[in-house]
Design a protein around this motif. Sequence first.
Motif, PDB file in Angstrom:
ATOM      1  N   TYR A   1       0.735  -0.934  -0.405  1.00 19.20           N
ATOM      2  CA  TYR A   1       0.207   0.363  -0.049  1.00 19.20           C
ATOM      3  C   TYR A   1       1.071   1.287   0.071  1.00 19.20           C
ATOM      4  N   PHE A   2       0.801   2.071  -0.637  1.00 21.31           N
ATOM      5  CA  PHE A   2       0.985   3.698  -0.915  1.00 21.31           C
ATOM      6  C   PHE A   2       0.856   5.263  -0.954  1.00 21.31           C
ATOM      7  N   ARG A   3       0.552   6.007  -1.027  1.00 21.41           N
ATOM      8  CA  ARG A   3       0.408   6.841  -1.361  1.00 21.41           C
ATOM      9  C   ARG A   3       1.066   8.202  -2.483  1.00 21.41           C
ATOM     10  N   ILE A   4       1.011   8.975  -2.980  1.00 19.16           N
ATOM     11  CA  ILE A   4       0.871  10.544  -3.742  1.00 19.16           C
ATOM     12  C   ILE A   4       0.940  11.532  -3.216  1.00 19.16           C
ATOM     13  N   PHE A   5       2.348  11.915  -2.748  1.00 17.46           N
ATOM     14  CA  PHE A   5       2.043  13.207  -2.906  1.00 17.46           C
ATOM     15  C   PHE A   5       2.669  13.931  -3.565  1.00 17.46           C
ATOM     16  N   HIS A   6       2.512  15.274  -4.142  1.00 14.42           N
ATOM     17  CA  HIS A   6       3.135  16.732  -4.698  1.00 14.42           C
ATOM     18  C   HIS A   6       3.035  17.971  -4.205  1.00 14.42           C
ATOM     19  N   PRO A   7       4.270  18.083  -3.262  1.00 12.11           N
ATOM     20  CA  PRO A   7       4.242  19.567  -3.543  1.00 12.11           C
ATOM     21  C   PRO A   7       5.210  20.482  -4.318  1.00 12.11           C
ATOM     22  N   TRP A   8       3.785  21.477  -4.670  1.00 10.81           N
ATOM     23  CA  TRP A   8       4.684  22.262  -5.837  1.00 10.81           C
ATOM     24  C   TRP A   8       4.338  23.595  -5.153  1.00 10.81           C
ATOM     25  N   SER A   9       4.852  24.569  -5.802  1.00  6.84           N
ATOM     26  CA  SER A   9       4.279  26.352  -5.786  1.00  6.84           C
ATOM     27  C   SER A   9       3.963  27.224  -7.022  1.00  6.84           C
ATOM     28  N   LEU A  10       3.719  27.915  -6.861  1.00 11.13           N
ATOM     29  CA  LEU A  10       3.832  28.863  -7.887  1.00 11.13           C
ATOM     30  C   LEU A  10       3.776  29.607  -7.222  1.00 11.13           C
ATOM     31  N   PHE A  11       4.713  30.328  -8.731  1.00  8.75           N
ATOM     32  CA  PHE A  11       5.127  31.732  -7.730  1.00  8.75           C
ATOM     33  C   PHE A  11       4.540  32.585  -9.449  1.00  8.75           C
ATOM     34  N   PRO A  12       3.267  33.888  -9.801  1.00  5.29           N
ATOM     35  CA  PRO A  12       3.368  34.797 -10.736  1.00  5.29           C
ATOM     36  C   PRO A  12       4.625  35.048 -10.781  1.00  5.29           C
ATOM     37  N   ALA A  13       3.390  36.126 -12.271  1.00  2.05           N
ATOM     38  CA  ALA A  13       4.388  37.173 -12.927  1.00  2.05           C
ATOM     39  C   ALA A  13       4.524  38.474 -11.703  1.00  2.05           C
ATOM     40  N   SER A  14       2.964  38.400 -11.718  1.00  2.00           N
ATOM     41  CA  SER A  14       4.086  39.959 -10.984  1.00  2.00           C
ATOM     42  C   SER A  14       2.787  39.326  -9.190  1.00  2.00           C
ATOM     43  N   ALA A  15       3.128  39.999  -8.154  1.00  2.00           N
ATOM     44  CA  ALA A  15       2.545  39.330  -6.823  1.00  2.00           C
ATOM     45  C   ALA A  15       0.950  40.382  -6.803  1.00  2.00           C
ATOM     46  N   ASP A  16       0.723  41.065  -7.336  1.00  2.00           N
ATOM     47  CA  ASP A  16      -0.634  41.642  -7.275  1.00  2.00           C
ATOM     48  C   ASP A  16      -1.308  40.380  -8.494  1.00  2.00           C
ATOM     49  N   GLN A  17      -0.629  38.946  -9.205  1.00  2.00           N
ATOM     50  CA  GLN A  17      -2.026  38.365  -9.635  1.00  2.00           C
ATOM     51  C   GLN A  17      -2.849  37.866  -8.398  1.00  2.00           C
ATOM     52  N   LEU A  18      -1.777  37.624  -6.991  1.00  2.00           N
ATOM     53  CA  LEU A  18      -2.516  36.719  -6.089  1.00  2.00           C
ATOM     54  C   LEU A  18      -4.118  37.353  -5.714  1.00  2.00           C
ATOM     55  N   ASP A  19      -3.750  39.011  -5.312  1.00  2.00           N
ATOM     56  CA  ASP A  19      -4.686  39.463  -5.273  1.00  2.00           C
ATOM     57  C   ASP A  19      -5.921  38.860  -5.103  1.00  2.00           C
ATOM     58  N   GLY A  20      -7.371  38.070  -3.889  1.00  2.00           N
ATOM     59  CA  GLY A  20      -8.260  37.276  -4.586  1.00  2.00           C
ATOM     60  C   GLY A  20      -8.383  36.798  -4.995  1.00  2.00           C
ATOM     61  N   VAL A  21      -7.257  35.596  -4.992  1.00  2.00           N
ATOM     62  CA  VAL A  21      -7.364  33.639  -6.381  1.00  2.00           C
ATOM     63  C   VAL A  21      -7.772  32.750  -5.150  1.00  2.00           C
ATOM     64  N   MET A  22      -7.520  33.464  -3.328  1.00  2.00           N
ATOM     65  CA  MET A  22      -7.568  32.243  -2.574  1.00  2.00           C
ATOM     66  C   MET A  22      -9.581  32.267  -2.888  1.00  2.00           C
ATOM     67  N   GLU A  23     -10.310  33.661  -2.624  1.00  2.00           N
ATOM     68  CA  GLU A  23     -11.480  33.792  -2.465  1.00  2.00           C
ATOM     69  C   GLU A  23     -12.008  33.129  -3.479  1.00  2.00           C
ATOM     70  N   ARG A  24     -11.121  33.278  -4.210  1.00  2.00           N
ATOM     71  CA  ARG A  24     -12.372  32.607  -6.049  1.00  2.00           C
ATOM     72  C   ARG A  24     -12.518  31.855  -5.886  1.00  2.00           C
ATOM     73  N   LEU A  25     -10.894  30.471  -5.621  1.00  2.00           N
ATOM     74  CA  LEU A  25     -10.445  29.336  -5.558  1.00  2.00           C
ATOM     75  C   LEU A  25     -11.479  28.485  -4.953  1.00  2.00           C
ATOM     76  N   LYS A  26     -11.810  28.620  -3.578  1.00  2.00           N
ATOM     77  CA  LYS A  26     -12.871  29.002  -2.358  1.00  2.00           C
ATOM     78  C   LYS A  26     -14.453  28.763  -3.615  1.00  2.00           C
ATOM     79  N   THR A  27     -14.673  30.160  -3.956  1.00  2.00           N
ATOM     80  CA  THR A  27     -16.155  29.867  -4.983  1.00  2.00           C
ATOM     81  C   THR A  27     -15.870  28.683  -6.473  1.00  2.00           C
ATOM     82  N   GLU A  28     -14.510  28.681  -6.549  1.00  4.57           N
ATOM     83  CA  GLU A  28     -14.589  27.815  -8.291  1.00  4.57           C
ATOM     84  C   GLU A  28     -14.371  25.869  -7.458  1.00  4.57           C
ATOM     85  N   LEU A  29     -13.524  25.921  -6.508  1.00  2.00           N
ATOM     86  CA  LEU A  29     -13.667  23.805  -6.470  1.00  2.00           C
ATOM     87  C   LEU A  29     -14.572  23.392  -6.536  1.00  2.00           C
TER      88      LEU A  29
END
Length: 193
Positions: free
Chosen positions: A99-127
């Motif tokens: 038996y096993f599990r898979i894990f996949h850690p990764w990060s996303l660095f935006p082209a500009s930091a302001d692209q992340l404004d509101g992204v978590m709220e949007r993901l909470k709605t869209e996921l």
Amino acid sequence: MKIRLGASALLISLTLSTLTGCAMTDGNGKSNGTDSTGNAGSTKGSGDIPSAGTSNSEDAADRAEQVSSELFDLIGIKGKATEPGPGVSECDGKDPETYFRIFHPWSLFPASADQLDGVMERLKTELPQHGWEVVEYGPDTSKNQNLSLTADNDEKKHSVNITYMAKDERPRLSLMLVSGCYQVPDGEKVYRF
């Protein structure tokens, strides 16, 4: 790209023990999740990691990369994603050769930091519109109180934790995707990477 894990294995092990598929169901439709602390939920079931079916570890890692790619597309931000690749871990209390599990850690660095404004709220709605159930949302327990979201996908048998690292020198989204517990096909053993 798949790599072997070194010193970060302990951190990943701790993360896996707390990100366990909170509301995912087992193959029989029974809820088998735990809460974000790894404790069995009062109405969720036994606290076992849900079954993800039968697979060899390489195919399961490919599926995890696919799910990560879908999440990347859903985030919809231009930037650079790290590429550490998935890894294999044990399923607590089960034979580590089978038996096993898979894990996949990764990060996303935006082209500009302001692209992340509101992204978590949007993901909470869209996921949820894409089969994910948001089971936890809010500040984490770090000094920076980063905004964190945990979601489960019963169909894909994966959970994801997304953390917005807003106060880091380079703001980013940090993701940890984990699968349910796979069983290797009869006669095979778990291949670890």
